[in-house]
Design an enzyme around this catalytic site. Structure first.
Site, PDB file in Angstrom:
ATOM      1  CG  ASP A 154      43.842 -40.207 -42.566  1.00  0.00           C
ATOM      2  OD1 ASP A 154      42.856 -39.717 -42.166  1.00  0.00           O
ATOM      3  OD2 ASP A 154      44.548 -41.149 -42.081  1.00  0.00           O
ATOM      4  CG  ASP A 171      39.000 -38.896 -40.244  1.00  0.00           C
ATOM      5  OD1 ASP A 171      38.221 -39.973 -40.536  1.00  0.00           O
ATOM      6  OD2 ASP A 171      40.045 -38.653 -39.534  1.00  0.00           O
ATOM      7  CD  GLU A 172      41.497 -43.837 -43.172  1.00  0.00           C
ATOM      8  OE1 GLU A 172      42.376 -44.554 -43.591  1.00  0.00           O
ATOM      9  OE2 GLU A 172      40.947 -43.782 -42.111  1.00  0.00           O
TER      10      GLU A 172
END
Length: 454
Positions: A11, A105-106
């Protein structure tokens, strides 16, 4: 469940805000809020400095400004964020063919499938190397969780924030989870948490002690059984590569039920944009838009609309989701909203009707300062030049004399620009120009890491 901590969850830390801080030396170490800046805008991401004032994602922008009046408020630059995301996902795919992106983003990674880790020592080494590679390639930081299941890997990355690594050893899961709040488990939002609290259940261990029958009585068969299994650390969900998925979706659970119909519409639009981000990150398109609404009484409604062809157009997905919302009664309050796209394809069929409608909306979209995606503006504006350029806070510009910079703000026929780049050693100088200055032009974002910097 496997016996080694070979599922990795990455993350990125305060992704949008961190990217803006990296790009703008004058904002490093300062409170930064990224989102829609109009009166009905919402926060997309807040830097850790802004979070100290209580600002968080999905918060109305007006409330954020009251909490942190001196923060820098910027319009998102999704083109830059996608480029960084592609770099990060590329690093993950070097580790394994099984990478499951959850957003820009993860992502989850199955390290065993890539034969890059097989025990605790090798998994930890991969996590350390990955974080270093991300910093080297993007200039940003990410937090890593390593565990034997997806649930625990995600919990690990959350505990590692910011810029850390947590490895949860197999066999220690129950001891780790037991004293923690029930809110740490997936599927437990504020409403479910309050429901459990009223029944005297506030920790994960108390869920386990209550037993499956009691959980089913309180929450229903599906939710109760699932939650009981999670409390025992039983999670056999595999990491599924995005291309193998049948749908892409995002959803949010809200701390307080939303009653304002306008706010509900804005949240659905924001979720539609996030869903399209995931769709484009996977280089997919889809033909069925799905809306999920969980109401104040825990009743969950799902509505869908099938388009004439696959699309990854954010305007098309937003409009379909908005149409679906019109058929749902939300007067009692909404605790969860979700938007998804199914019927995935590897191509996008042009929708000429949607393009025509977008062109007709051009003036309206350009005037709406709370539009939060580059694409929403770019795809709605006709090819011919508009009468007056708009300068959005945080976006890139270039001046014929002073070079590259970014917009600090605009109004009353003036635009203020700070001239600095990601590679500037010190904050740049600020100058003000007429909005129609012929020497000032919009520009493409610069890479956060200078080419050839290694």
């Amino acid at each position: 469940m496997r016996t080694a901590p070979t599922i990795l969850h990455l993350d990125m830390d305060a992704f949008y805000a961190s990217a803006e801080q990296a790009a703008k030396p004058s904002l490093r170490g300062k409170a930064v809020v990224v989102g829609g800046l109009g009166p009905r805008g919402v926060v997309a991401t807040a830097s850790y400095e802004a979070r100290k004032f209580g600002v968080h994602s999905a918060m109305p922008m007006g409330q954020a400004r009251r909490l942190a009046p001196n923060a820098a408020y910027l319009v998102p630059r999704f083109r830059l964020y996608r480029e960084i995301s592609e770099q990060v996902m590329g690093l993950l795919r070097e580790l394994s063919p099984l990478v499951e992106p959850l957003s820009l983003d993860e992502a989850f990674v199955d390290l065993e499938a890539g034969e890059t880790a097989w025990d605790e020592v090798s998994a930890h080494a991969v996590g350390v190397r990955l974080r270093a590679d991300i910093r080297r390639v993007t200039g940003l930081t990410g937090s890593v969780g390593l565990a034997a299941s997806k649930m625990l890997a995600k919990i690990g990355s959350e505990e590692a924030k910011p810029d850390g690594l947590v490895l949860i050893r197999p066999g220690t899961e129950r001891a780790l989870l037991g004293p923690k709040s029930v809110r740490i488990l997936p599927g437990v939002g504020p409403a479910t948490g309050d429901h459990l609290r009223r029944a005297g259940i506030v920790t994960v261990e108390e869920i386990a002690e209550a037993g499956e029958d009691e959980l089913v009585r309180l929450l229903g068969k599906s939710h109760g059984s699932h939650l009981y299994a999670m409390a025992l650390a039983h999670d056999d969900r595999p990491v599924v590569a995005e291309r193998d998925s049948k749908s892409v979706s995002v959803e949010d659970t809200y701390d307080v039920d939303i009653h304002d119909r306008v706010r509900v519409r804005m949240e659905v639009q924001r979720l539609a944009d996030r869903c399209v981000e995931r769709l484009r990150a996977a280089e997919r398109s889809g033909r069925t838009v799905v809306l999920k609404v969980r109401r104040y009484d825990f009743s969950t409604l799902t509505r869908s609309e099938t388009l004439r062809g696959p699309t990854d157009d954010p305007a098309v997905v937003r409009e379909a989701a908005a149409r679906l919302l019109e058929g749902v009664d939300t007067t009692g309050g909404v605790r969860l909203l979700g938007v998804g796209v199914s019927g995935l394809a590897d191509f996008t069929q042009e929708d000429l009707f949607a393009q025509a409608a977008a062109a007709e909306r051009a003036a309206e979209v350009v005037e709406d300062t709370e539009a939060v995606t580059d694409e929403a503006v770019e795809e709605a504006v006709p090819a011919e030049p508009v009468a007056e350029r708009r300068w959005m806070a945080g976006h890139d510009v270039r001046h014929a004399e002073f070079g590259p910079g970014w917009v600090q703000g605009s109004g009353l026929g003036r635009v203020t620009v700070r001239f600095e780049t990601p590679y500037s050693r010190e904050p740049g100088r600020v100058r003000t120009f007429r909005v129609d200055d012929p020497e000032l032009e919009p520009a493409e974002p610069l890479p956060l890491v200078e080419t050839g910097a290694g």
